[in-house]
Design an enzyme around this catalytic site. Structure first.
Site, PDB file in Angstrom:
ATOM      1  N   GLU A 247      58.155 -43.458  18.067  1.00  0.00           N
ATOM      2  CA  GLU A 247      57.240 -42.430  18.592  1.00  0.00           C
ATOM      3  C   GLU A 247      58.072 -41.374  19.302  1.00  0.00           C
ATOM      4  O   GLU A 247      59.161 -41.672  19.765  1.00  0.00           O
ATOM      5  CB  GLU A 247      56.267 -43.048  19.620  1.00  0.00           C
ATOM      6  CG  GLU A 247      55.348 -44.096  19.046  1.00  0.00           C
ATOM      7  CD  GLU A 247      54.716 -44.964  20.138  1.00  0.00           C
ATOM      8  OE1 GLU A 247      54.933 -44.692  21.332  1.00  0.00           O
ATOM      9  OE2 GLU A 247      54.024 -45.931  19.780  1.00  0.00           O
ATOM     10  N   LYS A 249      59.301 -39.368  22.427  1.00  0.00           N
ATOM     11  CA  LYS A 249      59.283 -39.603  23.861  1.00  0.00           C
ATOM     12  C   LYS A 249      58.880 -38.285  24.513  1.00  0.00           C
ATOM     13  O   LYS A 249      59.685 -37.366  24.632  1.00  0.00           O
ATOM     14  CB  LYS A 249      60.650 -40.058  24.370  1.00  0.00           C
ATOM     15  CG  LYS A 249      60.616 -40.427  25.835  1.00  0.00           C
ATOM     16  CD  LYS A 249      61.940 -40.950  26.313  1.00  0.00           C
ATOM     17  CE  LYS A 249      61.848 -41.512  27.718  1.00  0.00           C
ATOM     18  NZ  LYS A 249      61.302 -40.583  28.705  1.00  0.00           N
ATOM     19  N   ARG A 254      53.459 -40.166  33.025  1.00  0.00           N
ATOM     20  CA  ARG A 254      52.780 -41.344  32.478  1.00  0.00           C
ATOM     21  C   ARG A 254      51.393 -41.449  33.105  1.00  0.00           C
ATOM     22  O   ARG A 254      51.248 -41.248  34.316  1.00  0.00           O
ATOM     23  CB  ARG A 254      53.606 -42.575  32.855  1.00  0.00           C
ATOM     24  CG  ARG A 254      53.110 -43.897  32.316  1.00  0.00           C
ATOM     25  CD  ARG A 254      53.635 -44.083  30.926  1.00  0.00           C
ATOM     26  NE  ARG A 254      53.354 -45.395  30.376  1.00  0.00           N
ATOM     27  CZ  ARG A 254      54.213 -46.401  30.360  1.00  0.00           C
ATOM     28  NH1 ARG A 254      55.386 -46.270  30.937  1.00  0.00           N
ATOM     29  NH2 ARG A 254      53.903 -47.550  29.788  1.00  0.00           N
ATOM     30  N   ARG A 269      52.084 -43.242  37.106  1.00  0.00           N
ATOM     31  CA  ARG A 269      53.021 -44.355  36.939  1.00  0.00           C
ATOM     32  C   ARG A 269      53.198 -45.152  38.223  1.00  0.00           C
ATOM     33  O   ARG A 269      53.429 -46.348  38.207  1.00  0.00           O
ATOM     34  CB  ARG A 269      54.369 -43.786  36.472  1.00  0.00           C
ATOM     35  CG  ARG A 269      55.451 -44.804  36.442  1.00  0.00           C
ATOM     36  CD  ARG A 269      56.571 -44.375  35.557  1.00  0.00           C
ATOM     37  NE  ARG A 269      57.832 -44.892  36.046  1.00  0.00           N
ATOM     38  CZ  ARG A 269      58.988 -44.652  35.469  1.00  0.00           C
ATOM     39  NH1 ARG A 269      59.045 -43.889  34.408  1.00  0.00           N
ATOM     40  NH2 ARG A 269      60.088 -45.155  35.959  1.00  0.00           N
ATOM     41  N   GLU A 298      50.902 -40.452  27.864  1.00  0.00           N
ATOM     42  CA  GLU A 298      51.703 -39.461  28.586  1.00  0.00           C
ATOM     43  C   GLU A 298      50.928 -38.153  28.609  1.00  0.00           C
ATOM     44  O   GLU A 298      50.389 -37.728  27.585  1.00  0.00           O
ATOM     45  CB  GLU A 298      53.039 -39.278  27.844  1.00  0.00           C
ATOM     46  CG  GLU A 298      54.047 -38.431  28.556  1.00  0.00           C
ATOM     47  CD  GLU A 298      54.969 -39.209  29.510  1.00  0.00           C
ATOM     48  OE1 GLU A 298      54.723 -40.398  29.790  1.00  0.00           O
ATOM     49  OE2 GLU A 298      55.932 -38.598  29.991  1.00  0.00           O
ATOM     50  N   PHE A 337      49.553 -43.782  23.592  1.00  0.00           N
ATOM     51  CA  PHE A 337      50.390 -44.576  22.699  1.00  0.00           C
ATOM     52  C   PHE A 337      50.117 -46.077  22.788  1.00  0.00           C
ATOM     53  O   PHE A 337      50.698 -46.861  22.068  1.00  0.00           O
ATOM     54  CB  PHE A 337      51.881 -44.283  22.904  1.00  0.00           C
ATOM     55  CG  PHE A 337      52.324 -44.251  24.343  1.00  0.00           C
ATOM     56  CD1 PHE A 337      52.447 -45.407  25.079  1.00  0.00           C
ATOM     57  CD2 PHE A 337      52.625 -43.032  24.947  1.00  0.00           C
ATOM     58  CE1 PHE A 337      52.864 -45.374  26.386  1.00  0.00           C
ATOM     59  CE2 PHE A 337      53.054 -42.986  26.265  1.00  0.00           C
ATOM     60  CZ  PHE A 337      53.170 -44.161  26.991  1.00  0.00           C
ATOM     61  N   ARG A 411      60.655 -54.016  32.283  1.00  0.00           N
ATOM     62  CA  ARG A 411      61.575 -53.123  31.599  1.00  0.00           C
ATOM     63  C   ARG A 411      62.381 -54.009  30.663  1.00  0.00           C
ATOM     64  O   ARG A 411      63.261 -54.732  31.088  1.00  0.00           O
ATOM     65  CB  ARG A 411      62.488 -52.460  32.631  1.00  0.00           C
ATOM     66  CG  ARG A 411      63.352 -51.357  32.082  1.00  0.00           C
ATOM     67  CD  ARG A 411      64.254 -50.799  33.181  1.00  0.00           C
ATOM     68  NE  ARG A 411      63.532 -50.074  34.213  1.00  0.00           N
ATOM     69  CZ  ARG A 411      63.020 -48.855  34.052  1.00  0.00           C
ATOM     70  NH1 ARG A 411      63.140 -48.239  32.901  1.00  0.00           N
ATOM     71  NH2 ARG A 411      62.392 -48.265  35.030  1.00  0.00           N
TER      72      ARG A 411
END
Ligand code: AMP
Length: 554
Positions: A247, A249, A254, A269, A298, A337, A411
């Site tokens: 995708e 970025k 966010r 975020r 986003e 997304f 992460r």
């Protein structure tokens, strides 16, 4: 529980630095809580929080109100209290000294309990309008009148949101696990879903493992967002997974969008509720989404078909006044997304299944869109998407594992980012200085620090005073004013809350700053108010950059 017991506990643990020891002490305190309410309050208060970070309620009490309340209760003048703050470097200790030295003792018959403190905080947080300031001072004065000196120390720190106990989320999580004999990873999972350790503690106490497992994603309560790691190269990624979902970025902010029962809630975020900042997007969401969903995406700013630099988006998300005017200046679009909820939790489904749900619940329009996604194992395809993203003014691409679940707050390798390189540092703003002349009403230089992940301390690396527009300074002065904990002359210290991205010419060794390093010619690039303090760059990264430039020079 009496607030006195809580304060005495704080006084003892303040001197302990071992995290294991801290966690067992906190566990013991949690076990001694009389009921769920006390357990809830302790869990939050120890971290210096009155509400979970996503909760819109806040005390809105700055040092000015505290000074007034202390003056009321003690008869000691503000200037004297300021001297005490200067002397001790902490308003908490100053408040304690004030109560020890008060001229008039207004003995209150009331003994403060944790519940009473919570009640008063809730009343303060609920106050709005013109007369709220007076009422807040009255309530604070009442609190201090009922407090002993040591209680005043921790009350003050709690109000300012900085307990200085070294107890953060990690320790409270470990303490819950110890106190109620439940695995830490389950506590962590429940936390990532509720973002409320008080709630998690209650679930663990009441029903142990099964209680924690029953915690599910809920509409209008934000879950921690899944995060991405840096990828070295697309080639390397393809060596590990056969297929990747590619995708763009997008270079924006966010957002997590909850749409349920006709109501829209949008979180940043950092899980701040930013619904009111983007009313035109909220209207479009209602038109384009099926009811009963939580989506991840986003938001970007687009003008004349081109994305605007990402700080414009953040400026909009921060905005509290004149929103309509800003909406005209900075028009937004949203690219979704991912989806984590559709009339029930979806996080354990693989991305490829979630993608199907996403396509079913979003009807794309001018403002609301689904991010294009291509699943491929062809390096050339990835490279051409990367190029297209850069050409369109975005940062690069995300490479995602189509088989992976949505892991909140994680992460990991399931989401990898491939970006064009920018040599900047993200540093925590810990202080500043009021300007001179034309800029005297603004804070015009800012002290920066990096994170030492082992001790959790913030280490100074220098000051930044260039790269700001007057508009930036005006905005940042408003932003940082409520965070001032200490002022000496023109110098101010802040509660660490915001991160600045800064460019610089070079990193030098320097005995002047705690980190041992200084930035040469630092220049402000933008505020990263999508990043938390603990996401700022570490001392290791500074050392790494320092070494790499040394290598280059040789
Ligand atoms: P970074 O802020 O550099 O750690 O990069 C991760 C961020 O990229 C996420 O938090 C999102 O805000 C942003 N992002 C932009 N496009 C996407 C995308 N297609 N998928 C996931 N994250 C994205």
């Amino acid at each position: 529980m009496l607030f006195k017991n809580f304060a005495e506990f704080c006084n003892v643990v303040e001197k302990i630095s071992s995290t294991i020891e801290l966690a067992s002490r906190v566990a013991a305190l949690m076990k001694s809580a009389e009921d769920d309410e006390d357990l809830y309050n302790i869990s939050l208060f120890l971290m210096g929080k009155v509400y979970p970070s996503w909760d819109e309620r806040e005390l809105g009490v700055g040092i000015g109100l505290i000074y007034e309340a202390l003056e009321n209760v003690s008869g000691i003048k503000k200037s004297k209290i300021e001297d005490l703050v200067r002397e001790h470097g902490d308003l908490g200790i100053a408040a304690e000294k004030v109560l020890q030295n008060r001229a008039m003792v207004t003995l209150s018959s009331e003994e403060l309990t944790i519940k009473r403190v919570r009640e008063i905080f809730d009343e303060i947080a609920g106050l709005v309008g013109e007369r709220s300031r007076k009422r807040k001072i009255l309530l604070l004065t009442g609190l201090y009148a009922a407090a002993s000196p040591i209680e005043a120390r921790y009350l003050t720190r709690l109000i300012l949101g900085e307990m200085r106990l070294g107890i953060g989320e990690g320790i409270v999580r470990d303490a819950i696990s110890k106190a109620f004999n439940v695995p830490t990873d389950l506590v962590e999972r429940a936390y990532m879903i509720t973002n409320d350790l008080g709630k998690v503690a209650i679930a663990a106490k009441r029903e142990g493992i099964s209680g924690l497992k029953q915690i599910k994603v809920q509409l209008h309560i934000p879950i921690r967002m899944m995060l991405a790691q840096n990828a070295e190269s697309a080639k390397e990624v393809l060596e590990e997974v056969q297929k990747v979902a590619v995708e763009w970025k997008f270079d924006g902010g966010r957002i997590q969008v909850h749409y349920g029962n006709g109501k829209v809630t949008v979180y940043s975020r950092r899980l701040e509720n930013i619904t009111n900042a983007i009313p035109e997007v909220v209207e479009e969401i209602k038109k384009c989404l099926s009811d009963g969903v939580i989506l991840d995406g986003e938001v970007i700013a687009v003008k004349d078909g081109k994305p605007m630099p990402f700080q414009h988006v953040l400026r909009r998300l921060r905005r509290k006044h004149e929103i309509a005017k800003m909406a005209e200046k900075i028009p937004l679009k949203v690219y979704f997304f991912d989806i984590v909820y559709r009339n029930g939790e979806l996080i354990d489904l693989p991305l490829k299944e979630r993608r199907k749900h996403l396509e079913e619940v979003v009807k794309s329009g001018e403002v609301i869109k689904i991010a294009d996604q291509v699943v491929t194992s062809d390096l050339n395809v990835i490279e051409s998407i990367f190029k297209a993203a850069i050409d369109a003014g975005h940062e690069g691409v995300m490479l995602k594992n189509p088989e992976s679940p949505y892991i909140p707050g994680k992460r990991g390798k399931n989401w990898l980012k491939l970006k064009i390189v920018r040599e900047t540092l993200d540093l925590v703003v810990v202080g500043g200085e009021w300007g001179e002349g034309k800029r005297s009403q603004w804070i015009s230089s800012f002290e920066l620090a990096c994170v030492d992940p082992t001790s959790g301390k913030l280490l100074n690396v220098g000051k930044v005073a260039t790269g700001f527009t007057d508009e930036d300074l005006e905005e940042f002065t408003e932003l940082f004013k409520p965070l001032i904990v200490r002022q000496v002359g023109k110098r101010v210290e802040f509660i660490p809350k915001y991160v600045f991205e800064v460019a610089y010419q070079e990193i030098q060794k320097s005995p002047k700053y705690e980190s041992g390093y200084a930035l040469r010619f630092p220049r402000f690039v933008r505020i990263r108010d999508d990043k938390d303090v603990d996401e700022a760059d570490t001392i290791e990264r500074i050392e790494q950059v320092f070494r790499s430039q040394f290598g280059e020079k040789k």
